[in-house]
Write an enzyme that holds these catalytic residues in place. Structure first.
Site, short mmCIF file in Angstrom:
data_model
loop_
_atom_site.label_atom_id
_atom_site.label_comp_id
_atom_site.label_asym_id
_atom_site.label_seq_id
_atom_site.Cartn_x
_atom_site.Cartn_y
_atom_site.Cartn_z
N GLN A 1 9.09 3.25 1.26
CA GLN A 1 9.33 3.18 -0.25
C GLN A 1 8.42 4.05 -0.87
OE1 GLN A 1 9.81 -1.14 -1.95
NE2 GLN A 1 9.87 -1.68 0.10
N HIS B 1 7.04 -12.30 -2.87
CA HIS B 1 6.94 -12.03 -1.47
C HIS B 1 5.47 -12.08 -1.03
CE1 HIS B 1 10.88 -10.44 -0.22
NE2 HIS B 1 11.00 -9.60 -1.16
N GLU C 1 9.62 -8.44 -10.30
CA GLU C 1 10.30 -9.13 -9.18
C GLU C 1 9.85 -9.01 -7.87
OE1 GLU C 1 14.43 -9.01 -10.63
OE2 GLU C 1 15.09 -9.09 -8.33
N ALA D 1 -0.96 -6.52 -2.28
CA ALA D 1 -1.16 -6.99 -3.89
C ALA D 1 -2.19 -7.95 -3.54
CB ALA D 1 0.05 -7.77 -4.17
C1 LIG Z 1 12.44 -6.87 -5.10
S1 LIG Z 1 11.32 -5.67 -4.56
C2 LIG Z 1 10.70 -4.88 -6.46
C3 LIG Z 1 10.40 -3.53 -6.35
C4 LIG Z 1 10.03 -2.98 -7.75
N1 LIG Z 1 9.03 -3.82 -8.38
C5 LIG Z 1 11.21 -2.83 -8.72
O1 LIG Z 1 11.41 -3.91 -9.38
O2 LIG Z 1 12.03 -1.92 -8.60
C6 LIG Z 1 10.00 -6.11 -4.08
C7 LIG Z 1 8.81 -5.34 -3.76
O3 LIG Z 1 7.39 -6.08 -3.47
C8 LIG Z 1 6.93 -5.24 -2.58
N2 LIG Z 1 6.08 -6.15 -1.65
C9 LIG Z 1 6.31 -7.23 -1.15
N3 LIG Z 1 5.26 -7.68 -0.48
C10 LIG Z 1 4.19 -7.00 -1.01
C11 LIG Z 1 2.69 -6.97 -0.80
N4 LIG Z 1 2.21 -8.03 -0.04
N5 LIG Z 1 1.76 -6.03 -1.72
C12 LIG Z 1 2.59 -5.01 -2.10
N6 LIG Z 1 3.86 -4.80 -2.19
C13 LIG Z 1 4.73 -5.81 -1.68
C14 LIG Z 1 8.00 -4.78 -1.54
O4 LIG Z 1 7.88 -3.86 -0.71
C15 LIG Z 1 9.01 -4.26 -2.58
O5 LIG Z 1 8.95 -3.24 -3.04
#
Ligand SMILES: C[S@@+](CC[C@H](N)C(=O)[O-])C[C@H]1O[C@@H](n2cnc3c(N)ncnc32)[C@H](O)[C@@H]1O
Length: 280
Positions: free
Chosen positions: A106, A150, A146, A129
């Site tokens: 991404q 995760h 959003e 995160a």
């Molecule tokens: C539903 S998407 C939302 C993406 C972005 N915030 C948007 O609104 O377009 C969830 C995002 O959380 C990221 N993600 C999931 N777990 C994560 C973590 N532990 N640390 C950082 N990013 C994470 C995923 O890779 C993805 O990009």
């Protein structure tokens, strides 16, 4: 392209379709990967362009809750394809923008898509995160659009957000928040269904009361609680249309999305924008 360190089947499908040049998915999910916000849900037209515009409105609603102002240092955690960073870059000046994501695929797209303008600077960083690779007091604003469901642990993320925020800084996020009535169903579902399915690992059992208690326990003050559930509902009609056009139909995606749609329409699951302030 480096693989994602966490399983996100919906991003695997999305990246493949974007790479294949699907024009509708490019409009709907090429910039933001989240639900849409319609000020008047009756105006939704179920087109890809309308959905893309609604997704942009949701992003703006989240960063308004954080009260971003010119010159801020802003961290967008879980930044997806960099859509929130792109929007801030278009609408503000002299921001120091950092997007963080755990998925290098991404980030690669984000770096290609988003170029700084208006004297803003932009950096995309790979990281988790719950272990932010930044010094204490580095940012004026932290955003998480959003994605918090995760993360491995909400408390750890809140502690990290608090650590990297400057005194007086703000955190804003959007999340699917269950009402207490929904909790037994979530627990039952977790006990029965072992395969996380299309949306990957999701922790969706944090109620509004849990958020308030969490904020208080780490030392953040609740500044915004905005229920935008009704404004997001046309998302489900658009996803329904997308899902039924897919051949073959992805039943994991279909059943998970239909369940979220049902509990949202029954007001058992709320879509909230939450804002928190760090004391000065
Ligand atoms: C539903 S998407 C939302 C993406 C972005 N915030 C948007 O609104 O377009 C969830 C995002 O959380 C990221 N993600 C999931 N777990 C994560 C973590 N532990 N640390 C950082 N990013 C994470 C995923 O890779 C993805 O990009």
């Amino acid at each position: 392209m480096d693989p994602s360190p966490i399983a996100l089947p919906y991003f695997d499908a999305l990246l493949a379709s974007l790479e294949a040049g699907d024009p509708d998915l490019e409009l709907a999910f090429g910039r933001h990967v989240h639900w849409g916000y319609w000020e008047n849900p009756r105006t939704a037209t179920q087109t890809a362009a309308d959905f893309g515009a609604a997704a942009e409105h949701l992003t703006q609603a989240v960063y308004r809750a954080a009260q971003v102002t010119e010159g801020d240092r802003v961290l967008d955690v879980g930044c997806g394809f960099g859509g929130t960073i792109a929007s801030l870059n278009e609408n503000f000046q002299q921001l120091e923008l950092t997007g963080l994501n755990i998925d290098p695929r991404q980030l690669e797209r984000a770096r290609q898509q988003v170029r700084p303008q208006h004297q803003n600077s932009i950096t995309f960083v790979e990281g988790n995160a719950c272990a932010l690779p930044f010094a204490d007091h580095s940012f004026d604003r932290v955003l998480a659009v959003e994605c918090i469901f995760h993360f491995p642990d909400r408390r750890q993320f809140f502690q990290e957000a608090l650590r990297v925020l400057k005194p007086g800084g703000r955190l804003a996020l959007s999340d699917f928040v269950p009402t207490p009535l929904l909790l037994p169903l979530i627990q039952l579902n977790r006990a029965i269904v072992k395969d996380p399915g299309f949306y990957g690992q999701v922790q969706s059992a944090c109620t509004l009361a849990d958020y308030r208690a969490l904020a208080q326990s780490v030392g953040l003050t609740v500044a915004v609680e905005q229920d935008i559930t009704r404004n997001t509902l046309p998302t489900y009609d658009y996803l329904w249309q997308l899902g039924t056009a897919m051949k073959p139909v992805d039943w994991s995606a279909w059943s998970q999305t239909a369940t979220i749609a049902l509990v949202s329409r029954l007001a058992l699951l709320q879509y909230l924008i939450l804002g928190f302030a760090k004391p000065c």
